[in-house]
Design a protein around this motif. Structure first.
Motif, mmCIF file in Angstrom:
data_model
loop_
_atom_site.group_PDB
_atom_site.id
_atom_site.type_symbol
_atom_site.label_atom_id
_atom_site.label_comp_id
_atom_site.label_asym_id
_atom_site.label_seq_id
_atom_site.Cartn_x
_atom_site.Cartn_y
_atom_site.Cartn_z
ATOM 1 N N ARG A 15 2.282 -4.202 -3.160
ATOM 2 C CA ARG A 15 2.300 -4.159 -1.694
ATOM 3 C C ARG A 15 0.878 -4.098 -1.142
ATOM 4 N NH1 ARG A 15 6.843 0.188 0.341
ATOM 5 N NH2 ARG A 15 8.413 -0.104 -1.294
ATOM 6 N N ARG A 16 0.710 -4.648 0.049
ATOM 7 C CA ARG A 16 -0.531 -4.439 0.793
ATOM 8 C C ARG A 16 -0.302 -3.226 1.700
ATOM 9 N NH1 ARG A 16 -1.583 -8.122 4.408
ATOM 10 N NH2 ARG A 16 -3.868 -8.114 4.260
ATOM 11 N N VAL A 17 -1.279 -2.316 1.728
ATOM 12 C CA VAL A 17 -1.038 -1.054 2.418
ATOM 13 C C VAL A 17 -2.080 -0.781 3.488
ATOM 14 C CG1 VAL A 17 -0.037 -0.125 0.280
ATOM 15 C CG2 VAL A 17 -2.386 0.475 0.881
ATOM 16 N N LEU A 47 4.038 1.548 -4.792
ATOM 17 C CA LEU A 47 3.092 0.784 -3.974
ATOM 18 C C LEU A 47 2.576 -0.470 -4.673
ATOM 19 C CD1 LEU A 47 1.044 3.833 -2.639
ATOM 20 C CD2 LEU A 47 2.622 2.412 -1.320
ATOM 21 N N ASP A 53 1.976 -6.683 8.359
ATOM 22 C CA ASP A 53 3.015 -6.494 7.338
ATOM 23 C C ASP A 53 2.517 -5.592 6.205
ATOM 24 O OD1 ASP A 53 5.508 -6.759 6.184
ATOM 25 O OD2 ASP A 53 4.981 -8.582 5.080
ATOM 26 N N THR A 62 2.381 -1.658 4.285
ATOM 27 C CA THR A 62 3.095 -0.410 4.016
ATOM 28 C C THR A 62 2.162 0.757 4.330
ATOM 29 O OG1 THR A 62 4.421 -1.403 2.259
ATOM 30 C CG2 THR A 62 4.199 1.002 2.237
#
Length: 335
Positions: A228-230, A225, A281, A283
């Motif tokens: 990433r932006r989640v 992760l 966009d 995750t």
């Protein structure tokens, strides 16, 4: 279910209005605690809570199973199978069962530990012994009198504690606190918070063991992760703890969705989460326990394959002390 907010306040009008019901519920629960249980024939280590809702029992059970194995024991978990439709007794098979069959926590544990689900706890003993159990790990059966416990270990979240300390439905306690304290052999406080310090002092004064533990993220989960932006979502006892844990690992949590404990995810939930993730966009990330429920049926399973699980394990601050405690108490039980 979502815990009522007033359970976490020192006092409220609604809580006071519900206290007569709490007194009745508590009287019945206290009497049940006093009933003698059936002997299993092998030592029984119970992992429970004083209160409804989650505090980290499942990671504690899994950590204890590892310690017991290192001590030469063969642990088998015995669970009620909360949220599952099967009454059992049945051995949980991750290749065959779903969370709808046996509950999310038993399904998750069964990937690494033998698990028997049985609504009637005593009926689950024989199948556990047939698997070669030298110790039974009783998952969440502290207030249930069906089986005699040789060790009762209670788990408390160090940040949340016991809320207003009133008995359900006026508060989160499953029974009045004093008779529960008397039957506690060990206390595990998860996290660094101070909300359980008073209870810890009481257990310590009675000669019980008090341990600190913490949830340690899996390195591979963090690496998957990083950068990433989640969108993080969870249907556990304390989703906020999950979100805080992600941020503490340096993960950029751009969106959060909290659901009630053991929440049965619907197609509407899935559509909302997909929309958020695709629009921004992001995750999708959730807990192992939530992912176990998402694997129910092909429609949810397809969504689950796009979700990254965030895996954690529980580590005790002073494991040698716990190992010595378990060895002594299990030895006493056998004698």
């Amino acid at each position: 279910m979502h815990e009522p907010a007033f359970w976490r306040r020192p006092s409220s009008l609604l809580s006071r209005l519900l206290m007569p019901l709490g007194a009745l519920y508590g009287a019945v629960a206290a009497r049940r605690l006093m009933r003698p249980g059936a002997r299993a024939g092998v030592p029984v280590v119970c992992v429970g809570n004083y209160h409804v809702g989650g505090a980290g029992k499942t990671p504690v059970v899994m950590a204890l199973a590892g310690i017991l194995r290192s001590l030469g024991e063969t642990p088998v978990v015995l669970s009620r199978g909360h949220g599952g439709r099967l009454h059992g007794p049945v051995r949980v098979d991750p290749q065959k069962h779903t969370a709808a069959d046996v509950g999310d926590e038993p399904l998750m544990m069964a990937r690494t530990i033998p698990v028997i689900v049985s609504r009637q706890r005593a009926a689950g003993v024989a199948p556990a012994l047939a698997l070669g159990a030298s110790v039974i790990l009783l998952d969440d059966g502290f207030q249930n009198p069906a089986l005699a416990k040789d060790i009762s270990l209670i788990v408390i979240d160090g940040d949340r504690g016991l809320g207003n300390r009133r008995v359900f439905p006026a508060g989160p306690l499953r029974a009045p606190l004093p008779p529960q304290l008397v039957r506690t052999d060990a206390l595990v406080i998860v996290g660094d918070g101070t909300a359980a310090d008073e209870v810890a002092a009481s257990i310590d004064a009675r000669g019980g063991l008090v341990m600190r533990a913490r949830l340690v993220p899996d390195d591979e989960s963090v690496a998957a992760l990083r950068g990433r932006r989640v969108c993080a979502f969870a249907g556990i006892g304390d989703p906020a703890r999950f979100f805080r844990g992600l941020r503490a690992c340096g993960i950029d949590v751009a969106a959060e969705r909290a659901f009630g404990d053991h929440h049965p995810f619907s197609q509407r939930d899935i559509a909302e989460l997909r929309t958020i993730a695709e629009r921004d966009d992001l995750t999708l990330v959730t807990t192992e326990k939530d992912l176990a429920r998402l694997r129910n049926g092909e429609s949810l399973a397809a969504f689950a394959r796009a979700v990254v699980p965030f895996t954690v394990a529980l580590a005790f601050d002073d494991e040698p002390v716990l190992r010595s405690f378990l060895t002594d108490r299990i030895g006493r039980a056998r004698r």
